[in-house]
Design a protein around this motif. Structure first.
Motif, PDB file in Angstrom:
ATOM      1  N   SER A  22      -8.245  18.175  23.439  1.00 23.38           N
ATOM      2  CA  SER A  22      -8.953  19.082  24.176  1.00 23.38           C
ATOM      3  C   SER A  22      -9.362  18.591  25.523  1.00 23.38           C
ATOM      4  O   SER A  22      -9.107  17.591  25.870  1.00 23.38           O
ATOM      5  CB  SER A  22     -10.136  19.366  23.319  1.00 23.38           C
ATOM      6  N   LYS A  23     -10.157  19.334  26.273  1.00 21.30           N
ATOM      7  CA  LYS A  23     -10.535  19.305  27.630  1.00 21.30           C
ATOM      8  C   LYS A  23     -11.524  17.812  27.241  1.00 21.30           C
ATOM      9  O   LYS A  23     -11.452  16.907  28.221  1.00 21.30           O
ATOM     10  CB  LYS A  23     -11.283  20.126  28.186  1.00 21.30           C
ATOM     11  N   GLU A  27     -11.625  14.181  29.296  1.00 20.45           N
ATOM     12  CA  GLU A  27     -12.538  13.646  29.997  1.00 20.45           C
ATOM     13  C   GLU A  27     -13.013  12.325  29.590  1.00 20.45           C
ATOM     14  O   GLU A  27     -13.472  11.595  30.047  1.00 20.45           O
ATOM     15  CB  GLU A  27     -13.844  14.585  29.722  1.00 20.45           C
ATOM     16  N   LYS A  58      -7.410  24.693  27.517  1.00 18.45           N
ATOM     17  CA  LYS A  58      -8.248  23.800  28.268  1.00 18.45           C
ATOM     18  C   LYS A  58      -7.961  22.350  28.220  1.00 18.45           C
ATOM     19  O   LYS A  58      -8.195  21.871  29.416  1.00 18.45           O
ATOM     20  CB  LYS A  58      -9.703  23.881  27.749  1.00 18.45           C
ATOM     21  N   GLY A  59      -7.406  21.911  27.250  1.00 18.04           N
ATOM     22  CA  GLY A  59      -7.152  20.377  27.310  1.00 18.04           C
ATOM     23  C   GLY A  59      -5.636  20.204  28.232  1.00 18.04           C
ATOM     24  O   GLY A  59      -5.680  19.126  28.804  1.00 18.04           O
ATOM     25  N   GLU A  62      -6.568  20.533  31.965  1.00 21.04           N
ATOM     26  CA  GLU A  62      -7.492  19.147  32.080  1.00 21.04           C
ATOM     27  C   GLU A  62      -6.597  18.014  32.455  1.00 21.04           C
ATOM     28  O   GLU A  62      -6.643  17.361  33.486  1.00 21.04           O
ATOM     29  CB  GLU A  62      -8.696  18.913  31.316  1.00 21.04           C
TER      30      GLU A  62
END
Length: 119
Positions: A22-23, A27, A58-59, A62
């Motif tokens: 995932s995002k 992060e 989204k991952g 990113e």
């Protein structure tokens, strides 16, 4: 999910990756990359893929953004996996980066560790 592992090599990010990235997972890694780069080192990676399913949208986005910023900051990458498509993905990464990327089967995990640690 990305689980960061503690290692003694200062420029190495080691993680076990499972499920979908995932995002929020990306992060977690980005600040680690910054800390290594600010010390003037290339970033080495050791990724163990266990039941890895890829990225959510989204991952993936990113990850692309982080790679675009830091692609020249990457050194060696050891990718330990269990699927043929993961091996092909490692080969593609090797072609599109200046990094030295090697794929290892899960049965070769110890060899992958020796290679990334230069032992």
């Amino acid at each position: 999910m990305i689980r960061i592992q503690n290692v003694e090599k200062n420029n190495l990010i080691s993680a076990t990756i499972s499920g979908k990235i995932s995002k929020e997972d990306i992060e977690k890694i980005h600040p680690l990359i910054h800390n290594i780069v600010k010390n003037g080192d290339k970033v080495d990676f050791f990724f163990e893929l266990v039941d890895f399913k890829g990225f959510d949208l989204k991952g993936f986005w990113e990850d692309l953004k982080v790679d675009a910023i830091h692609i020249s900051d990457y050194g060696k990458m050891a990718i330990v996996g269990e699927k043929e498509w993961q091996q092909w993905s490692a080969k593609a990464t090797d072609v599109f980066t200046n990094s030295e990327v090697k794929y290892f089967d899960l049965t070769e995990k110890d060899e992958a560790k020796r290679w990334i640690l230069n032992q």
